[in-house]
Design a protein around this motif. Structure first.
Motif, PDB file in Angstrom:
ATOM      1  N   GLN A 142       6.580  -1.674  -3.993  1.00 31.95           N
ATOM      2  CA  GLN A 142       7.762  -1.726  -4.863  1.00 31.95           C
ATOM      3  C   GLN A 142       7.377  -1.499  -6.323  1.00 31.95           C
ATOM      4  O   GLN A 142       8.084  -0.797  -7.052  1.00 31.95           O
ATOM      5  CB  GLN A 142       8.471  -3.072  -4.715  1.00 31.95           C
ATOM      6  CG  GLN A 142       9.152  -3.247  -3.380  1.00 31.95           C
ATOM      7  CD  GLN A 142       9.643  -4.672  -3.158  1.00 31.95           C
ATOM      8  OE1 GLN A 142       9.223  -5.609  -3.822  1.00 31.95           O
ATOM      9  NE2 GLN A 142      10.532  -4.835  -2.177  1.00 31.95           N
ATOM     10  N   GLU A 143       6.259  -2.086  -6.741  1.00 30.17           N
ATOM     11  CA  GLU A 143       5.801  -1.902  -8.118  1.00 30.17           C
ATOM     12  C   GLU A 143       5.427  -0.452  -8.383  1.00 30.17           C
ATOM     13  O   GLU A 143       5.747   0.093  -9.443  1.00 30.17           O
ATOM     14  CB  GLU A 143       4.608  -2.816  -8.409  1.00 30.17           C
ATOM     15  CG  GLU A 143       4.974  -4.285  -8.477  1.00 30.17           C
ATOM     16  CD  GLU A 143       3.755  -5.188  -8.592  1.00 30.17           C
ATOM     17  OE1 GLU A 143       2.605  -4.687  -8.612  1.00 30.17           O
ATOM     18  OE2 GLU A 143       3.963  -6.419  -8.664  1.00 30.17           O
ATOM     19  N   GLU A 174       5.187   6.017  -9.720  1.00 28.73           N
ATOM     20  CA  GLU A 174       3.968   6.591  -9.154  1.00 28.73           C
ATOM     21  C   GLU A 174       4.241   7.302  -7.833  1.00 28.73           C
ATOM     22  O   GLU A 174       3.516   8.218  -7.463  1.00 28.73           O
ATOM     23  CB  GLU A 174       2.916   5.500  -8.946  1.00 28.73           C
ATOM     24  CG  GLU A 174       2.422   4.869 -10.229  1.00 28.73           C
ATOM     25  CD  GLU A 174       1.450   3.729  -9.981  1.00 28.73           C
ATOM     26  OE1 GLU A 174       1.014   3.525  -8.820  1.00 28.73           O
ATOM     27  OE2 GLU A 174       1.126   3.027 -10.953  1.00 28.73           O
ATOM     28  N   ILE A 175       5.256   6.859  -7.114  1.00 32.58           N
ATOM     29  CA  ILE A 175       5.648   7.506  -5.850  1.00 32.58           C
ATOM     30  C   ILE A 175       7.149   7.741  -5.879  1.00 32.58           C
ATOM     31  O   ILE A 175       7.895   7.034  -6.557  1.00 32.58           O
ATOM     32  CB  ILE A 175       5.257   6.646  -4.620  1.00 32.58           C
ATOM     33  CG1 ILE A 175       5.891   5.254  -4.689  1.00 32.58           C
ATOM     34  CG2 ILE A 175       3.740   6.543  -4.490  1.00 32.58           C
ATOM     35  CD1 ILE A 175       5.650   4.406  -3.457  1.00 32.58           C
ATOM     36  N   ASP A 176       7.582   8.771  -5.139  1.00 30.21           N
ATOM     37  CA  ASP A 176       9.020   9.056  -5.094  1.00 30.21           C
ATOM     38  C   ASP A 176       9.698   8.242  -3.988  1.00 30.21           C
ATOM     39  O   ASP A 176       9.043   7.519  -3.230  1.00 30.21           O
ATOM     40  CB  ASP A 176       9.271  10.553  -4.923  1.00 30.21           C
ATOM     41  CG  ASP A 176       8.701  11.116  -3.621  1.00 30.21           C
ATOM     42  OD1 ASP A 176       8.273  10.326  -2.759  1.00 30.21           O
ATOM     43  OD2 ASP A 176       8.701  12.348  -3.468  1.00 30.21           O
ATOM     44  N   HIS A 177      11.022   8.387  -3.909  1.00 30.83           N
ATOM     45  CA  HIS A 177      11.812   7.587  -2.969  1.00 30.83           C
ATOM     46  C   HIS A 177      11.420   7.867  -1.521  1.00 30.83           C
ATOM     47  O   HIS A 177      11.331   6.943  -0.699  1.00 30.83           O
ATOM     48  CB  HIS A 177      13.312   7.853  -3.186  1.00 30.83           C
ATOM     49  CG  HIS A 177      14.178   6.952  -2.383  1.00 30.83           C
ATOM     50  ND1 HIS A 177      14.713   7.316  -1.163  1.00 30.83           N
ATOM     51  CD2 HIS A 177      14.593   5.682  -2.609  1.00 30.83           C
ATOM     52  CE1 HIS A 177      15.432   6.309  -0.679  1.00 30.83           C
ATOM     53  NE2 HIS A 177      15.373   5.308  -1.543  1.00 30.83           N
ATOM     54  N   GLN A 181       9.964   5.086   1.108  1.00 26.54           N
ATOM     55  CA  GLN A 181      10.605   4.755   2.384  1.00 26.54           C
ATOM     56  C   GLN A 181       9.630   4.895   3.550  1.00 26.54           C
ATOM     57  O   GLN A 181       9.594   4.051   4.445  1.00 26.54           O
ATOM     58  CB  GLN A 181      11.831   5.656   2.613  1.00 26.54           C
ATOM     59  CG  GLN A 181      12.969   5.407   1.649  1.00 26.54           C
ATOM     60  CD  GLN A 181      13.600   4.036   1.840  1.00 26.54           C
ATOM     61  OE1 GLN A 181      13.456   3.386   2.861  1.00 26.54           O
ATOM     62  NE2 GLN A 181      14.307   3.586   0.817  1.00 26.54           N
ATOM     63  N   GLU A 182       8.831   5.974   3.540  1.00 29.87           N
ATOM     64  CA  GLU A 182       7.869   6.195   4.630  1.00 29.87           C
ATOM     65  C   GLU A 182       6.816   5.076   4.686  1.00 29.87           C
ATOM     66  O   GLU A 182       6.539   4.535   5.749  1.00 29.87           O
ATOM     67  CB  GLU A 182       7.167   7.541   4.447  1.00 29.87           C
ATOM     68  CG  GLU A 182       8.049   8.741   4.705  1.00 29.87           C
ATOM     69  CD  GLU A 182       7.359  10.053   4.378  1.00 29.87           C
ATOM     70  OE1 GLU A 182       6.123  10.039   4.093  1.00 29.87           O
ATOM     71  OE2 GLU A 182       8.025  11.090   4.402  1.00 29.87           O
ATOM     72  N   ARG A 183       6.270   4.756   3.530  1.00 29.72           N
ATOM     73  CA  ARG A 183       5.228   3.728   3.500  1.00 29.72           C
ATOM     74  C   ARG A 183       5.794   2.351   3.834  1.00 29.72           C
ATOM     75  O   ARG A 183       5.148   1.550   4.498  1.00 29.72           O
ATOM     76  CB  ARG A 183       4.541   3.708   2.139  1.00 29.72           C
ATOM     77  CG  ARG A 183       3.698   4.944   1.921  1.00 29.72           C
ATOM     78  CD  ARG A 183       3.048   4.920   0.565  1.00 29.72           C
ATOM     79  NE  ARG A 183       2.282   6.129   0.351  1.00 29.72           N
ATOM     80  CZ  ARG A 183       1.050   6.152  -0.119  1.00 29.72           C
ATOM     81  NH1 ARG A 183       0.444   5.031  -0.453  1.00 29.72           N
ATOM     82  NH2 ARG A 183       0.424   7.282  -0.284  1.00 29.72           N
ATOM     83  N   ARG A 184       7.004   2.084   3.388  1.00 25.51           N
ATOM     84  CA  ARG A 184       7.632   0.795   3.689  1.00 25.51           C
ATOM     85  C   ARG A 184       7.876   0.659   5.195  1.00 25.51           C
ATOM     86  O   ARG A 184       7.643  -0.393   5.784  1.00 25.51           O
ATOM     87  CB  ARG A 184       8.933   0.649   2.908  1.00 25.51           C
ATOM     88  CG  ARG A 184       9.562  -0.684   3.065  1.00 25.51           C
ATOM     89  CD  ARG A 184      10.695  -0.873   2.097  1.00 25.51           C
ATOM     90  NE  ARG A 184      11.309  -2.145   2.327  1.00 25.51           N
ATOM     91  CZ  ARG A 184      12.601  -2.366   2.296  1.00 25.51           C
ATOM     92  NH1 ARG A 184      13.433  -1.393   1.990  1.00 25.51           N
ATOM     93  NH2 ARG A 184      13.089  -3.544   2.528  1.00 25.51           N
TER      94      ARG A 184
END
Length: 79
Positions: free
Chosen positions: A55-56, A62-65, A69-72
């Motif tokens: 989230q940070e 640093e990362i896009d949406h 979503q993929e990593r989450r």
């Protein structure tokens, strides 16, 4: 008769000392447990939480949406 009184008295003193020692050990253990619980040591709460780090990174840009979503989703599958 006098010998029996001394033996009984001595046994009572030893029992009192043993109970006092046991009470001190219990108080120390309870104190340590309370300290660990209040400081959060040994938990995933805080900076080491993978979802919070993700989230940070998203909040800092640093990362896009899509990557967020993929990593989450990957992290949620592991737990």
């Amino acid at each position: 008769m006098n010998g029996m009184m001394n033996g009984s008295l001595m046994g009572g003193m030893m029992l009192t000392m043993a109970l006092g020692t046991l009470l001190m050990v219990v108080l120390v253990v309870v104190g340590i447990v309370a300290l660990v619980r209040t400081t959060g040591v040994g938990t995933w709460v805080g900076r080491d939480d993978p979802v919070r780090i993700l989230q940070e990174r998203f909040a800092r840009g640093e990362i896009d949406h899509e990557e967020y979503q993929e990593r989450r989703a990957t992290l949620q599958q592991r737990h």
